[in-house]
Design a protein around this motif. Sequence first.
Motif, PDB file in Angstrom:
ATOM      1  N   SER A   1       9.539 -62.087  41.379  1.00  0.00           N
ATOM      2  CA  SER A   1      10.684 -62.173  40.470  1.00  0.00           C
ATOM      3  C   SER A   1      10.340 -61.464  39.170  1.00  0.00           C
ATOM      4  O   SER A   1       9.296 -61.726  38.556  1.00  0.00           O
ATOM      5  N   ALA A   2      11.206 -60.543  38.775  1.00  0.00           N
ATOM      6  CA  ALA A   2      10.911 -59.702  37.603  1.00  0.00           C
ATOM      7  C   ALA A   2      12.117 -58.823  37.322  1.00  0.00           C
ATOM      8  O   ALA A   2      13.097 -58.816  38.064  1.00  0.00           O
ATOM      9  N   LEU A   3      12.005 -58.055  36.250  1.00  0.00           N
ATOM     10  CA  LEU A   3      12.977 -56.992  35.950  1.00  0.00           C
ATOM     11  C   LEU A   3      12.417 -55.700  36.530  1.00  0.00           C
ATOM     12  O   LEU A   3      11.293 -55.308  36.220  1.00  0.00           O
ATOM     13  N   TYR A   4      13.199 -55.045  37.401  1.00  0.00           N
ATOM     14  CA  TYR A   4      12.769 -53.795  38.011  1.00  0.00           C
ATOM     15  C   TYR A   4      13.508 -52.648  37.333  1.00  0.00           C
ATOM     16  O   TYR A   4      14.734 -52.592  37.337  1.00  0.00           O
ATOM     17  N   LEU A   5      12.709 -51.760  36.744  1.00  0.00           N
ATOM     18  CA  LEU A   5      13.246 -50.673  35.940  1.00  0.00           C
ATOM     19  C   LEU A   5      13.066 -49.339  36.656  1.00  0.00           C
ATOM     20  O   LEU A   5      12.000 -49.057  37.198  1.00  0.00           O
ATOM     21  N   CYS A   6      14.099 -48.551  36.613  1.00  0.00           N
ATOM     22  CA  CYS A   6      14.049 -47.185  37.114  1.00  0.00           C
ATOM     23  C   CYS A   6      14.036 -46.237  35.916  1.00  0.00           C
ATOM     24  O   CYS A   6      14.636 -46.541  34.866  1.00  0.00           O
ATOM     25  N   ALA A   7      13.343 -45.131  36.059  1.00  0.00           N
ATOM     26  CA  ALA A   7      13.319 -44.121  34.997  1.00  0.00           C
ATOM     27  C   ALA A   7      13.324 -42.745  35.621  1.00  0.00           C
ATOM     28  O   ALA A   7      12.982 -42.571  36.797  1.00  0.00           O
ATOM     29  N   SER A   8      13.699 -41.753  34.833  1.00  0.00           N
ATOM     30  CA  SER A   8      13.631 -40.373  35.298  1.00  0.00           C
ATOM     31  C   SER A   8      13.145 -39.487  34.163  1.00  0.00           C
ATOM     32  O   SER A   8      13.243 -39.851  32.982  1.00  0.00           O
ATOM     33  N   SER A   9      12.586 -38.352  34.538  1.00  0.00           N
ATOM     34  CA  SER A   9      12.199 -37.351  33.550  1.00  0.00           C
ATOM     35  C   SER A   9      12.433 -35.978  34.153  1.00  0.00           C
ATOM     36  O   SER A   9      12.522 -35.829  35.374  1.00  0.00           O
ATOM     37  N   LEU A  10      12.506 -34.986  33.290  1.00  0.00           N
ATOM     38  CA  LEU A  10      12.835 -33.645  33.752  1.00  0.00           C
ATOM     39  C   LEU A  10      11.883 -33.217  34.862  1.00  0.00           C
ATOM     40  O   LEU A  10      12.306 -32.739  35.916  1.00  0.00           O
ATOM     41  N   LEU A  11      10.613 -33.387  34.627  1.00  0.00           N
ATOM     42  CA  LEU A  11       9.596 -33.026  35.602  1.00  0.00           C
ATOM     43  C   LEU A  11       8.402 -33.937  35.430  1.00  0.00           C
ATOM     44  O   LEU A  11       8.190 -34.491  34.360  1.00  0.00           O
ATOM     45  N   THR A  12       7.600 -34.091  36.465  1.00  0.00           N
ATOM     46  CA  THR A  12       6.240 -34.558  36.233  1.00  0.00           C
ATOM     47  C   THR A  12       5.443 -33.298  35.906  1.00  0.00           C
ATOM     48  O   THR A  12       5.930 -32.188  36.030  1.00  0.00           O
ATOM     49  N   GLY A  13       4.218 -33.467  35.513  1.00  0.00           N
ATOM     50  CA  GLY A  13       3.442 -32.312  35.109  1.00  0.00           C
ATOM     51  C   GLY A  13       3.877 -31.773  33.761  1.00  0.00           C
ATOM     52  O   GLY A  13       3.530 -30.671  33.377  1.00  0.00           O
ATOM     53  N   GLN A  14       4.690 -32.542  33.039  1.00  0.00           N
ATOM     54  CA  GLN A  14       5.172 -32.124  31.726  1.00  0.00           C
ATOM     55  C   GLN A  14       4.980 -33.282  30.755  1.00  0.00           C
ATOM     56  O   GLN A  14       5.800 -34.195  30.703  1.00  0.00           O
ATOM     57  N   VAL A  15       3.914 -33.241  29.992  1.00  0.00           N
ATOM     58  CA  VAL A  15       3.638 -34.351  29.094  1.00  0.00           C
ATOM     59  C   VAL A  15       4.671 -34.434  27.979  1.00  0.00           C
ATOM     60  O   VAL A  15       4.850 -35.449  27.330  1.00  0.00           O
ATOM     61  N   ASN A  16       5.404 -33.321  27.799  1.00  0.00           N
ATOM     62  CA  ASN A  16       6.421 -33.247  26.756  1.00  0.00           C
ATOM     63  C   ASN A  16       7.790 -33.684  27.259  1.00  0.00           C
ATOM     64  O   ASN A  16       8.793 -33.410  26.618  1.00  0.00           O
ATOM     65  N   SER A  17       7.845 -34.332  28.414  1.00  0.00           N
ATOM     66  CA  SER A  17       9.112 -34.676  29.047  1.00  0.00           C
ATOM     67  C   SER A  17       9.290 -36.189  29.030  1.00  0.00           C
ATOM     68  O   SER A  17       8.706 -36.905  29.843  1.00  0.00           O
ATOM     69  N   PRO A  18      10.080 -36.706  28.078  1.00  0.00           N
ATOM     70  CA  PRO A  18      10.208 -38.170  27.977  1.00  0.00           C
ATOM     71  C   PRO A  18      10.835 -38.784  29.228  1.00  0.00           C
ATOM     72  O   PRO A  18      11.647 -38.157  29.908  1.00  0.00           O
ATOM     73  N   LEU A  19      10.475 -40.018  29.492  1.00  0.00           N
ATOM     74  CA  LEU A  19      11.136 -40.790  30.528  1.00  0.00           C
ATOM     75  C   LEU A  19      12.370 -41.456  29.945  1.00  0.00           C
ATOM     76  O   LEU A  19      12.349 -41.948  28.804  1.00  0.00           O
ATOM     77  N   HIS A  20      13.436 -41.479  30.746  1.00  0.00           N
ATOM     78  CA  HIS A  20      14.664 -42.171  30.375  1.00  0.00           C
ATOM     79  C   HIS A  20      14.862 -43.315  31.347  1.00  0.00           C
ATOM     80  O   HIS A  20      14.849 -43.093  32.563  1.00  0.00           O
ATOM     81  N   PHE A  21      15.028 -44.513  30.802  1.00  0.00           N
ATOM     82  CA  PHE A  21      15.075 -45.716  31.617  1.00  0.00           C
ATOM     83  C   PHE A  21      16.496 -46.228  31.803  1.00  0.00           C
ATOM     84  O   PHE A  21      17.344 -46.090  30.915  1.00  0.00           O
ATOM     85  N   GLY A  22      16.722 -46.863  32.961  1.00  0.00           N
ATOM     86  CA  GLY A  22      17.912 -47.667  33.148  1.00  0.00           C
ATOM     87  C   GLY A  22      17.697 -49.054  32.559  1.00  0.00           C
ATOM     88  O   GLY A  22      16.621 -49.359  32.035  1.00  0.00           O
ATOM     89  N   ASN A  23      18.732 -49.885  32.658  1.00  0.00           N
ATOM     90  CA  ASN A  23      18.637 -51.240  32.116  1.00  0.00           C
ATOM     91  C   ASN A  23      18.091 -52.263  33.109  1.00  0.00           C
ATOM     92  O   ASN A  23      17.985 -53.443  32.783  1.00  0.00           O
ATOM     93  N   GLY A  24      17.771 -51.804  34.293  1.00  0.00           N
ATOM     94  CA  GLY A  24      17.037 -52.662  35.201  1.00  0.00           C
ATOM     95  C   GLY A  24      17.879 -53.542  36.092  1.00  0.00           C
ATOM     96  O   GLY A  24      19.083 -53.741  35.870  1.00  0.00           O
ATOM     97  N   THR A  25      17.230 -54.036  37.147  1.00  0.00           N
ATOM     98  CA  THR A  25      17.781 -55.075  38.008  1.00  0.00           C
ATOM     99  C   THR A  25      16.903 -56.312  37.838  1.00  0.00           C
ATOM    100  O   THR A  25      15.684 -56.244  38.021  1.00  0.00           O
ATOM    101  N   ARG A  26      17.539 -57.404  37.466  1.00  0.00           N
ATOM    102  CA  ARG A  26      16.778 -58.658  37.323  1.00  0.00           C
ATOM    103  C   ARG A  26      16.778 -59.368  38.670  1.00  0.00           C
ATOM    104  O   ARG A  26      17.831 -59.796  39.145  1.00  0.00           O
ATOM    105  N   LEU A  27      15.599 -59.444  39.254  1.00  0.00           N
ATOM    106  CA  LEU A  27      15.447 -59.987  40.605  1.00  0.00           C
ATOM    107  C   LEU A  27      14.846 -61.391  40.548  1.00  0.00           C
ATOM    108  O   LEU A  27      13.842 -61.618  39.867  1.00  0.00           O
ATOM    109  N   THR A  28      15.477 -62.299  41.269  1.00  0.00           N
ATOM    110  CA  THR A  28      14.950 -63.651  41.423  1.00  0.00           C
ATOM    111  C   THR A  28      14.727 -63.910  42.902  1.00  0.00           C
ATOM    112  O   THR A  28      15.666 -63.766  43.706  1.00  0.00           O
ATOM    113  N   VAL A  29      13.516 -64.283  43.258  1.00  0.00           N
ATOM    114  CA  VAL A  29      13.182 -64.588  44.657  1.00  0.00           C
ATOM    115  C   VAL A  29      13.034 -66.106  44.782  1.00  0.00           C
ATOM    116  O   VAL A  29      12.238 -66.726  44.075  1.00  0.00           O
ATOM    117  N   THR A  30      13.844 -66.677  45.683  1.00  0.00           N
ATOM    118  CA  THR A  30      13.827 -68.143  45.829  1.00  0.00           C
ATOM    119  C   THR A  30      13.149 -68.567  47.130  1.00  0.00           C
ATOM    120  O   THR A  30      12.956 -67.746  48.024  1.00  0.00           O
TER     121      THR A  30
END
Lengths: 115, 111
Positions: free
Chosen positions: A86-115
């Motif tokens: 159970s946690a918040l699962y976040l997705c992110a994207s960036s222009l490329l990997t291999g580019q340290v100058n390429s910021p990641l942009h995040f979504g607001n996540g899916t809050r998952l609860t496992v019962t």
Amino acid sequence: DTEVTQTPKHLVMGMTNKKSLKCEQHMGHRAMYWYKQKAKKPPELMFVYSYEKLSINESVPSRFSPECPNSSLLNLHLHALQPEDSALYLCASSLLTGQVNSPLHFGNGTRLTVT
Amino acid sequence: DAKTTQPPSMDCAEGRAANLPCNHSTISGNEYVYWYRQIHSQGPQYIIHGLKNNETNEMASLIITEDRKSSTLILPHATLRDTAVYYCIVRAYYNDYKLSFGAGTTVTVRA
């Protein structure tokens, strides 16, 4: 508003269920990421996809199965999870990997609860 | 990756500048300083990044010391909506797919 869209926002599942998390971006980014964030902790990297190929798996248990069907979509398939997943699962994207100058942009996540 | 040290929490007054310090004394020449923030129940938001020169954008300014061992994020006019956890991250060129978050600073802007 974020340009990385995650669905669903909330998910409750039992330990025997199979479910999927979805992430979508239309910024032309070619790198996509899954992070996991437990309560009151910083996000932790799980997987990295580069040009739709899995490039990094941070020793994540096999009950988490990522998939990148195309450059705009990223899925995380869940099966036989434990309550400690159970946690918040976040997705992110960036222009490329291999580019340290390429910021990641995040979504607001899916809050998952496992019962 | 070089480690960062940030104060666990700080308060600032609405309308005043907020200066957030970060220590990264083991930073190497090819590592960038990134700042993100995370407002409650949202995903991390990119703020700014830099290598050695000071940087400014519409959100904030980043001041990096000449020896690069520390930096300061400046929010010029803090508002209540700036209340968040702020993460200072050192990102290596050789390991650049990895954005590794530390504990961050919880910033509370008070009216």
